[in-house]
Design an enzyme around this catalytic site. Sequence first.
Site, PDB file in Angstrom:
ATOM      1  N   ASP A  13       5.265  81.015  74.921  1.00  0.00           N
ATOM      2  CA  ASP A  13       4.172  80.046  75.103  1.00  0.00           C
ATOM      3  C   ASP A  13       3.887  79.737  76.565  1.00  0.00           C
ATOM      4  OD1 ASP A  13       4.010  79.869  72.327  1.00  0.00           O
ATOM      5  OD2 ASP A  13       5.455  78.221  72.247  1.00  0.00           O
ATOM      6  N   LYS A  16       0.447  83.263  78.033  1.00  0.00           N
ATOM      7  CA  LYS A  16       0.180  84.710  78.132  1.00  0.00           C
ATOM      8  C   LYS A  16      -1.229  85.043  77.642  1.00  0.00           C
ATOM      9  CE  LYS A  16       3.740  85.506  75.474  1.00  0.00           C
ATOM     10  NZ  LYS A  16       4.268  84.131  75.362  1.00  0.00           N
ATOM     11  N   GLY A  40       1.725  83.156  68.879  1.00  0.00           N
ATOM     12  CA  GLY A  40       0.458  82.417  68.819  1.00  0.00           C
ATOM     13  C   GLY A  40      -0.082  82.369  70.233  1.00  0.00           C
ATOM     14  N   HIS A  41      -1.118  83.164  70.511  1.00  0.00           N
ATOM     15  CA  HIS A  41      -1.667  83.255  71.864  1.00  0.00           C
ATOM     16  C   HIS A  41      -3.045  82.596  71.890  1.00  0.00           C
ATOM     17  CE1 HIS A  41       1.062  86.989  72.705  1.00  0.00           C
ATOM     18  NE2 HIS A  41       1.736  85.896  72.411  1.00  0.00           N
ATOM     19  N   GLN A 223       6.302  86.328  72.782  1.00  0.00           N
ATOM     20  CA  GLN A 223       7.522  85.536  73.028  1.00  0.00           C
ATOM     21  C   GLN A 223       7.836  85.544  74.533  1.00  0.00           C
ATOM     22  OE1 GLN A 223       7.911  87.989  70.106  1.00  0.00           O
ATOM     23  NE2 GLN A 223       6.782  86.328  69.176  1.00  0.00           N
ATOM     24  N   THR A 238      14.463  85.703  69.214  1.00  0.00           N
ATOM     25  CA  THR A 238      13.743  86.413  68.168  1.00  0.00           C
ATOM     26  C   THR A 238      14.409  87.783  67.994  1.00  0.00           C
ATOM     27  OG1 THR A 238      11.538  86.974  67.340  1.00  0.00           O
ATOM     28  CG2 THR A 238      11.937  87.390  69.687  1.00  0.00           C
ATOM     29  N   THR A 299       3.190  77.180  64.611  1.00  0.00           N
ATOM     30  CA  THR A 299       3.766  76.289  63.601  1.00  0.00           C
ATOM     31  C   THR A 299       3.362  74.821  63.803  1.00  0.00           C
ATOM     32  OG1 THR A 299       5.725  76.021  64.967  1.00  0.00           O
ATOM     33  CG2 THR A 299       5.820  77.738  63.280  1.00  0.00           C
ATOM     34  N   GLY A 300       2.730  74.506  64.915  1.00  0.00           N
ATOM     35  CA  GLY A 300       2.313  73.126  65.188  1.00  0.00           C
ATOM     36  C   GLY A 300       3.470  72.218  65.594  1.00  0.00           C
TER      37      GLY A 300
HETATM   38  P1  GDP Z   1       1.192  82.086  74.803  1.00  0.00           P
HETATM   39  O1  GDP Z   1       1.929  82.162  73.505  1.00  0.00           O
HETATM   40  O2  GDP Z   1       2.045  82.483  75.968  1.00  0.00           O
HETATM   41  O3  GDP Z   1      -0.121  82.826  74.794  1.00  0.00           O
HETATM   42  O4  GDP Z   1       0.859  80.535  75.026  1.00  0.00           O
HETATM   43  P2  GDP Z   1       0.276  79.513  73.926  1.00  0.00           P
HETATM   44  O5  GDP Z   1      -1.150  79.815  73.721  1.00  0.00           O
HETATM   45  O6  GDP Z   1       1.160  79.449  72.746  1.00  0.00           O
HETATM   46  O7  GDP Z   1       0.477  78.143  74.693  1.00  0.00           O
HETATM   47  C1  GDP Z   1      -0.066  77.911  75.944  1.00  0.00           C
HETATM   48  C2  GDP Z   1      -0.956  76.671  75.852  1.00  0.00           C
HETATM   49  O8  GDP Z   1      -1.333  76.284  77.162  1.00  0.00           O
HETATM   50  C3  GDP Z   1      -2.280  76.921  75.128  1.00  0.00           C
HETATM   51  O9  GDP Z   1      -2.652  75.761  74.475  1.00  0.00           O
HETATM   52  C4  GDP Z   1      -3.249  77.255  76.253  1.00  0.00           C
HETATM   53  O10 GDP Z   1      -4.600  76.988  75.912  1.00  0.00           O
HETATM   54  C5  GDP Z   1      -2.747  76.320  77.298  1.00  0.00           C
HETATM   55  N1  GDP Z   1      -2.978  76.729  78.695  1.00  0.00           N
HETATM   56  C6  GDP Z   1      -2.776  77.919  79.288  1.00  0.00           C
HETATM   57  N2  GDP Z   1      -2.934  77.810  80.608  1.00  0.00           N
HETATM   58  C7  GDP Z   1      -3.238  76.511  80.856  1.00  0.00           C
HETATM   59  C8  GDP Z   1      -3.460  75.755  82.033  1.00  0.00           C
HETATM   60  O11 GDP Z   1      -3.399  76.245  83.147  1.00  0.00           O
HETATM   61  N3  GDP Z   1      -3.702  74.414  81.872  1.00  0.00           N
HETATM   62  C9  GDP Z   1      -3.774  73.824  80.654  1.00  0.00           C
HETATM   63  N4  GDP Z   1      -4.050  72.538  80.586  1.00  0.00           N
HETATM   64  N5  GDP Z   1      -3.544  74.497  79.524  1.00  0.00           N
HETATM   65  C10 GDP Z   1      -3.268  75.831  79.638  1.00  0.00           C
HETATM   66  P1  IMO Z   2       4.478  83.479  71.720  1.00  0.00           P
HETATM   67  O1  IMO Z   2       4.123  84.943  71.728  1.00  0.00           O
HETATM   68  C1  IMO Z   2       7.583  80.460  71.420  1.00  0.00           C
HETATM   69  C2  IMO Z   2      10.900  81.265  68.710  1.00  0.00           C
HETATM   70  C3  IMO Z   2      11.046  80.399  67.483  1.00  0.00           C
HETATM   71  C4  IMO Z   2      12.551  80.400  67.340  1.00  0.00           C
HETATM   72  C5  IMO Z   2      12.937  81.809  67.728  1.00  0.00           C
HETATM   73  C6  IMO Z   2      13.113  82.764  66.550  1.00  0.00           C
HETATM   74  O2  IMO Z   2       3.407  82.594  71.224  1.00  0.00           O
HETATM   75  O3  IMO Z   2       5.021  83.079  73.057  1.00  0.00           O
HETATM   76  P2  IMO Z   2      11.410  83.966  64.910  1.00  0.00           P
HETATM   77  O4  IMO Z   2      10.389  83.405  63.971  1.00  0.00           O
HETATM   78  O5  IMO Z   2      10.831  84.883  65.930  1.00  0.00           O
HETATM   79  O6  IMO Z   2      12.583  84.574  64.218  1.00  0.00           O
HETATM   80  O7  IMO Z   2      11.976  82.682  65.697  1.00  0.00           O
HETATM   81  O8  IMO Z   2      11.878  82.276  68.566  1.00  0.00           O
HETATM   82  N1  IMO Z   2       9.594  81.940  68.864  1.00  0.00           N
HETATM   83  C7  IMO Z   2       8.676  81.582  69.769  1.00  0.00           C
HETATM   84  N2  IMO Z   2       8.664  80.540  70.629  1.00  0.00           N
HETATM   85  N3  IMO Z   2       6.576  81.352  71.419  1.00  0.00           N
HETATM   86  C8  IMO Z   2       6.583  82.406  70.575  1.00  0.00           C
HETATM   87  O9  IMO Z   2       5.657  83.372  70.625  1.00  0.00           O
HETATM   88  C9  IMO Z   2       7.652  82.535  69.661  1.00  0.00           C
HETATM   89  N4  IMO Z   2       7.970  83.424  68.690  1.00  0.00           N
HETATM   90  C10 IMO Z   2       9.158  83.055  68.230  1.00  0.00           C
HETATM   91  O10 IMO Z   2      10.525  79.116  67.680  1.00  0.00           O
HETATM   92  O11 IMO Z   2      13.098  79.534  68.290  1.00  0.00           O
HETATM   93 MG    MG Z   3       2.391  80.948  71.878  1.00  0.00          MG
END
Ligand code: GDP
Ligand code: IMO
Ligand code: MG
Length: 422
Positions: A13, A16, A40-41, A223, A238, A299-300
Amino acid sequence: MANTILVGAQWGDEGKGKIIDVLTEDSDIVVRTQGGNNAGHTVYIGKQKYVLHLVPSGILRSTKKCIIGNGVVIDPVNLVEEIDGLIKLGIKVDGNLFVSETAHLVLPYHRELDAQREILKGKNKIGTTKRGIGPAYGDKAARTGLRMIDLIHPERFAEKLRQKISENNEVLKAFGAKPLSYKKVHNAYRAAGDRLKPFVANTLVILHEASLTQAEILFEGAQGTFLDIDHGTYPFVTSSNTTAGGACTGSGVPPNRMDRVVGVMKAYTTRVGEGPLPTENAEISDLLHGLGREFGATTGRARRCGWFDAVATGQAAIVNGIDELAVTNLDGLDTIETIKVCVGYRDGKARYDYVPNDIEAFARCEPVYEEFPGWMTPTNHARKWRELPAKARTYLRAIAELTGAELKIVSVGPARAETIML
Ligand code: GDP
Ligand code: IMO
Ligand code: MG
């Protein structure tokens, strides 16, 4: 021409999806190579929010090709839902998405086993996404998995599925869980198989042919480094290689075709799920959650938040060979007076400048901090390096230097435009 691997340098998270979206402008193909719909991207285009789970984030640009590589585990029913959701939002998927024939399937017994094993672990649970990722990779390693190529061959699929369901139903019964109906699973998966058949391809050949035409390929890591099955905080990880090497094995593109590794990291640290997080901190967690930020895209769940951990990101730079850094969510620190950065760990008399492999020692570690003055002003309007407050620039230079790679991108908001290229 540059083939780029993008990885998360922390615990997932990192932002990416947003950075992939920015970099996709200069790429021809975007490839997912590991993980599944545990990812979840998030990408914002204008006010529209997209959350991609299995489909590469490049799909949001209609001229780019996207590949789900052999290293990914795919829940076909879920993939169909994701594709249909994208089509409904006006995204062009047909002709732009290709799914590897050799990617393994996630089946309902994987999800059920994932949930049951977590219950059994009790307080030692991993905190998985319950998407069946671990059991699906388990079957792959045990050489008993089903693959996309099986799914699109109805007779072969029926025979293999029947055997797998009968075997797994015995295991589910032992857990006290409800056995699965072969017929129900078969019908749902066969329908998904028919729908996905036009997307299924020999993606190794596509990638090889593309590389002969000098196409630029972007490998979208899922991840993060410390969730890697080998290099992460095992067992709180993971089940795939989330580090740069996973891009090669998960796509079939060899290491000598890779030109650059981009590491994405937040300006602070988050983790969702269980496992050690030395810099975890209530002040920063409360602040970010209060702003409605840092809730999981899949997952929220509320993400655990903490100060930036330069020991961890420094190790991530080493294990991935990170050339360039993208720092996201700088704006999350805009209202903090004194910002801490972890530069070492202490466990009693022991001091570490790396992440200890002994998970129990790591769980005991106390961070050693350096402090930086906060800039106490919004950064989300900055579009150029010099438009950032001087204290923010000092902080960014310091965390890049401590990590040991070149700072190239700073993100100050979730939107495409809220990006500073150095
Ligand atoms: P990923 O799994 O690495 O793609 O990241 P996620 O999408 O799960 O979580 C990153 C969160 O940060 C998302 O809600 C993005 O919209 C948000 N985000 C990414 N870059 C920025 C930033 O520079 N500022 C803010 N406020 N939100 C960001
Ligand atoms: P993105 O690509 C953050 C975490 C889970 C748990 C562990 C194992 O959005 O960055 P799993 O379901 O893979 O067996 O869970 O890994 N996890 C993540 N945490 N971002 C993710 O993906 C994740 N994918 C799995 O929360 O701790
Ligand atoms: Mg994510």
